[in-house]
Scaffold this motif. Structure first.
Motif, PDB file in Angstrom:
ATOM      1  N   LEU A  38       0.809  -1.211   0.000  1.00  0.00           N
ATOM      2  CA  LEU A  38       0.000   0.000   0.000  1.00  0.00           C
ATOM      3  C   LEU A  38       0.844   1.265   0.000  1.00  0.00           C
ATOM      4  O   LEU A  38       0.303   2.370   0.015  1.00  0.00           O
ATOM      5  N   GLY A  39       2.166   1.113  -0.004  1.00  0.00           N
ATOM      6  CA  GLY A  39       3.043   2.277  -0.049  1.00  0.00           C
ATOM      7  C   GLY A  39       3.095   3.002   1.281  1.00  0.00           C
ATOM      8  O   GLY A  39       3.096   2.390   2.349  1.00  0.00           O
ATOM      9  N   THR A  40       3.100   4.327   1.233  1.00  0.00           N
ATOM     10  CA  THR A  40       3.245   5.131   2.443  1.00  0.00           C
ATOM     11  C   THR A  40       2.116   4.882   3.434  1.00  0.00           C
ATOM     12  O   THR A  40       2.318   4.971   4.648  1.00  0.00           O
ATOM     13  N   VAL A  41       0.928   4.548   2.943  1.00  0.00           N
ATOM     14  CA  VAL A  41      -0.204   4.276   3.831  1.00  0.00           C
ATOM     15  C   VAL A  41       0.123   3.149   4.800  1.00  0.00           C
ATOM     16  O   VAL A  41      -0.380   3.099   5.922  1.00  0.00           O
ATOM     17  N   SER A  42       0.998   2.236   4.390  1.00  0.00           N
ATOM     18  CA  SER A  42       1.347   1.092   5.232  1.00  0.00           C
ATOM     19  C   SER A  42       2.040   1.505   6.523  1.00  0.00           C
ATOM     20  O   SER A  42       2.043   0.738   7.491  1.00  0.00           O
ATOM     21  N   LEU A  43       2.618   2.703   6.566  1.00  0.00           N
ATOM     22  CA  LEU A  43       3.316   3.140   7.771  1.00  0.00           C
ATOM     23  C   LEU A  43       2.372   3.188   8.977  1.00  0.00           C
ATOM     24  O   LEU A  43       2.807   2.996  10.109  1.00  0.00           O
ATOM     25  N   ALA A  87      -0.606  11.230   3.674  1.00  0.00           N
ATOM     26  CA  ALA A  87      -0.098  12.175   4.670  1.00  0.00           C
ATOM     27  C   ALA A  87      -0.669  11.868   6.049  1.00  0.00           C
ATOM     28  O   ALA A  87       0.036  11.970   7.061  1.00  0.00           O
ATOM     29  N   GLN A  88      -1.931  11.486   6.116  1.00  0.00           N
ATOM     30  CA  GLN A  88      -2.534  11.129   7.399  1.00  0.00           C
ATOM     31  C   GLN A  88      -1.814   9.934   8.021  1.00  0.00           C
ATOM     32  O   GLN A  88      -1.517   9.917   9.219  1.00  0.00           O
ATOM     33  N   ALA A  89      -1.543   8.917   7.198  1.00  0.00           N
ATOM     34  CA  ALA A  89      -0.832   7.734   7.684  1.00  0.00           C
ATOM     35  C   ALA A  89       0.582   8.100   8.121  1.00  0.00           C
ATOM     36  O   ALA A  89       1.077   7.614   9.148  1.00  0.00           O
ATOM     37  N   PHE A  90       1.238   8.955   7.330  1.00  0.00           N
ATOM     38  CA  PHE A  90       2.610   9.348   7.645  1.00  0.00           C
ATOM     39  C   PHE A  90       2.674  10.074   8.981  1.00  0.00           C
ATOM     40  O   PHE A  90       3.544   9.780   9.814  1.00  0.00           O
ATOM     41  N   LEU A  91       1.763  11.011   9.212  1.00  0.00           N
ATOM     42  CA  LEU A  91       1.800  11.782  10.452  1.00  0.00           C
ATOM     43  C   LEU A  91       1.383  10.936  11.649  1.00  0.00           C
ATOM     44  O   LEU A  91       1.835  11.182  12.772  1.00  0.00           O
ATOM     45  N   PHE A  92       0.531   9.938  11.424  1.00  0.00           N
ATOM     46  CA  PHE A  92       0.186   9.002  12.494  1.00  0.00           C
ATOM     47  C   PHE A  92       1.418   8.203  12.912  1.00  0.00           C
ATOM     48  O   PHE A  92       1.627   7.921  14.089  1.00  0.00           O
ATOM     49  N   TRP A  93       2.250   7.864  11.920  1.00  0.00           N
ATOM     50  CA  TRP A  93       3.449   7.054  12.172  1.00  0.00           C
ATOM     51  C   TRP A  93       4.625   7.882  12.684  1.00  0.00           C
ATOM     52  O   TRP A  93       5.397   7.431  13.527  1.00  0.00           O
ATOM     53  N   SER A  94       4.768   9.096  12.196  1.00  0.00           N
ATOM     54  CA  SER A  94       5.985   9.874  12.416  1.00  0.00           C
ATOM     55  C   SER A  94       6.177  10.269  13.875  1.00  0.00           C
ATOM     56  O   SER A  94       5.253  10.725  14.548  1.00  0.00           O
ATOM     57  N   ARG A  95       7.386  10.112  14.333  1.00  0.00           N
ATOM     58  CA  ARG A  95       7.758  10.514  15.680  1.00  0.00           C
ATOM     59  C   ARG A  95       8.312  11.934  15.702  1.00  0.00           C
ATOM     60  O   ARG A  95       8.105  12.667  16.664  1.00  0.00           O
ATOM     61  N   ILE A 150       4.592  21.233  -0.206  1.00  0.00           N
ATOM     62  CA  ILE A 150       5.143  21.059   1.135  1.00  0.00           C
ATOM     63  C   ILE A 150       5.545  19.594   1.270  1.00  0.00           C
ATOM     64  O   ILE A 150       4.729  18.697   1.047  1.00  0.00           O
ATOM     65  N   VAL A 151       6.797  19.350   1.615  1.00  0.00           N
ATOM     66  CA  VAL A 151       7.304  17.980   1.749  1.00  0.00           C
ATOM     67  C   VAL A 151       7.404  17.632   3.233  1.00  0.00           C
ATOM     68  O   VAL A 151       8.091  18.319   3.992  1.00  0.00           O
ATOM     69  N   LEU A 152       6.698  16.574   3.613  1.00  0.00           N
ATOM     70  CA  LEU A 152       6.767  16.089   4.990  1.00  0.00           C
ATOM     71  C   LEU A 152       7.838  15.003   5.100  1.00  0.00           C
ATOM     72  O   LEU A 152       7.965  14.158   4.212  1.00  0.00           O
ATOM     73  N   GLY A 153       8.586  15.026   6.179  1.00  0.00           N
ATOM     74  CA  GLY A 153       9.593  14.002   6.430  1.00  0.00           C
ATOM     75  C   GLY A 153       9.701  13.709   7.903  1.00  0.00           C
ATOM     76  O   GLY A 153       8.939  14.242   8.717  1.00  0.00           O
ATOM     77  N   GLY A 157      13.541   8.063   0.756  1.00  0.00           N
ATOM     78  CA  GLY A 157      12.694   7.005   0.216  1.00  0.00           C
ATOM     79  C   GLY A 157      11.230   7.133   0.578  1.00  0.00           C
ATOM     80  O   GLY A 157      10.583   8.142   0.317  1.00  0.00           O
ATOM     81  N   ASN A 158      10.692   6.089   1.214  1.00  0.00           N
ATOM     82  CA  ASN A 158       9.288   6.074   1.583  1.00  0.00           C
ATOM     83  C   ASN A 158       8.959   6.993   2.754  1.00  0.00           C
ATOM     84  O   ASN A 158       7.786   7.226   3.047  1.00  0.00           O
ATOM     85  N   PHE A 159       9.988   7.500   3.421  1.00  0.00           N
ATOM     86  CA  PHE A 159       9.752   8.307   4.601  1.00  0.00           C
ATOM     87  C   PHE A 159       9.573   9.780   4.239  1.00  0.00           C
ATOM     88  O   PHE A 159      10.181  10.670   4.844  1.00  0.00           O
ATOM     89  N   ARG A 160       8.746  10.031   3.263  1.00  0.00           N
ATOM     90  CA  ARG A 160       8.439  11.408   2.873  1.00  0.00           C
ATOM     91  C   ARG A 160       7.114  11.424   2.124  1.00  0.00           C
ATOM     92  O   ARG A 160       6.733  10.433   1.483  1.00  0.00           O
ATOM     93  N   VAL A 161       6.397  12.529   2.225  1.00  0.00           N
ATOM     94  CA  VAL A 161       5.126  12.700   1.536  1.00  0.00           C
ATOM     95  C   VAL A 161       5.061  14.115   1.001  1.00  0.00           C
ATOM     96  O   VAL A 161       5.401  15.082   1.698  1.00  0.00           O
ATOM     97  N   GLU A 162       4.627  14.259  -0.231  1.00  0.00           N
ATOM     98  CA  GLU A 162       4.478  15.574  -0.832  1.00  0.00           C
ATOM     99  C   GLU A 162       3.017  16.020  -0.723  1.00  0.00           C
ATOM    100  O   GLU A 162       2.100  15.297  -1.086  1.00  0.00           O
ATOM    101  N   LEU A 163       2.842  17.238  -0.204  1.00  0.00           N
ATOM    102  CA  LEU A 163       1.521  17.844  -0.113  1.00  0.00           C
ATOM    103  C   LEU A 163       1.425  18.916  -1.187  1.00  0.00           C
ATOM    104  O   LEU A 163       2.030  19.977  -1.078  1.00  0.00           O
ATOM    105  N   LYS A 164       0.690  18.602  -2.222  1.00  0.00           N
ATOM    106  CA  LYS A 164       0.548  19.542  -3.328  1.00  0.00           C
ATOM    107  C   LYS A 164      -0.722  20.377  -3.146  1.00  0.00           C
ATOM    108  O   LYS A 164      -1.655  19.960  -2.468  1.00  0.00           O
TER     109      LYS A 164
END
Length: 304
Positions: free
Chosen positions: A45-50, A264-272, A283-286, A296-303
């Motif tokens: 599922l890509g980044t959502v899997s985080l 992005a929701q999945a990334f921010l749920f996972w990110s410490r 805006i690039v989230l990391g 790599g997978n530890f980034r999300v672009e908010l367009k």
């Protein structure tokens, strides 16, 4: 930790003497030490899997049910081989009680070792989404692997030679690993304390382990609005290795764009340690733990 490490942990436990408790003991220990990672399939599922990794399959419900399921499969497998006449003659009699106990031991070893690194594990999922972190080992630790391999190899060699002391190398390796884990926890605790003393207003400090050089830490520090990193070696002063930068998460556009972005929701749920960097209209989230925002997978672009 990586699955080679988890497998070797199961094998080491077997070579310490547990493999003689029941038939199918060794495969049960090795499979149980890996089985919480059945959630790895969600990576398609890509980044959502985080948002799914190291969660429900590492939590208390899974720790209760997975060993039961594994034991049932092992008992079924042994009986199936018996009915077909293919059961190995040298296999020990199956003792379901011991098989279940070994399944629990192997399964519980998994979140313990996952907790040891800065990726973390959600030990209470689904009752709590809180992440737990030991910040003590790099996710693939060659020194830990070396101790596991040596302990298992020498123990198996002695066992094949029918030596009565075949358990001793595995038990010595186990003692060495316990000491190694305690040492690394101590190193991380000391490095984090140094950083808190050095940086006024430090809100979060992570003593991130580095590969190979187990005694060194990349100390990641955050205040309410800035972040930076320091190199830490025991008994030496911290050395700054990156300039102080703004975290960037206060940008009001982030909340607006995240609402319509499942990744992005999945990334921010996972990110410490989330970060945000503006690149034109994007805006690039990391996450600060993983080599900046371009990892790599530890980034999300908010367009827009």
């Amino acid at each position: 930790m990586d699955n080679v490490t988890h497998s070797l942990v199961g094998a080491l436990l077997g070579q310490m003497g547990l493999k003689r408790k029941t038939g199918l003991a060794m495969p049960t220990l090795i499979i149980a030490a890996n089985i919480p990672d059945i959630d790895a399939g969600c990576t398609v599922l890509g980044t959502v899997s985080l948002a799914m990794r190291r969660g429900i399959t590492h939590g208390p419900i899974a720790m209760l049910l997975l060993p039961l399921a594994l034991t049932a499969v092992m008992v079924w497998y042994d009986r199936r081989q018996t009915r077909r006449g293919t059961r190995p003659a040298d296999r020990l009699p199956l003792r379901p009680g011991w098989l279940l106990a070994l399944a629990y031991i192997g399964c519980l070893s998994h979140p313990l070792f996952d907790w040891m690194n800065s990726y973390g594990v959600r030990l209470l999922e689904p009752f709590s989404h809180r992440w737990f972190y030991g910040d003590a080992l790099f996710i693939v630790d060659p020194w830990l692997l070396a101790m596991l391999i040596v302990g298992v190899w020498f123990s198996r060699k002695r066992d094949k030679a029918a030596r009565g002391d075949w358990r001793r190398p595995a038990r010595a390796a186990f003692a060495g690993i316990v000491a190694y884990l305690a040492l690394n926890l101590g190193i991380s605790t000391q490095a984090a304390a140094q950083a808190r003393d050095l940086v006024p207003g430090a809100r979060m400090v992570v003593a991130n382990p580095t590969p190979v050089t187990f005694w060194r830490r990349e100390v990641l520090v955050r205040t309410d609005s800035t972040y930076g990193s320091y190199d830490s070696v025991p008994f030496q002063a911290l050395k700054a290795v990156s300039p102080i930068r703004p975290i960037g998460m206060e940008d009001p556009r982030i909340a607006l764009r995240v609402v319509h972005n499942p990744e992005a929701q999945a990334f921010l749920f996972w990110s410490r340690m989330p970060l945000a960097e503006v690149q034109g209209d994007t805006i690039v989230l990391g996450d600060q733990r993983f080599s900046g925002i371009a990892a790599g997978n530890f980034r999300v672009e908010l367009k827009p």
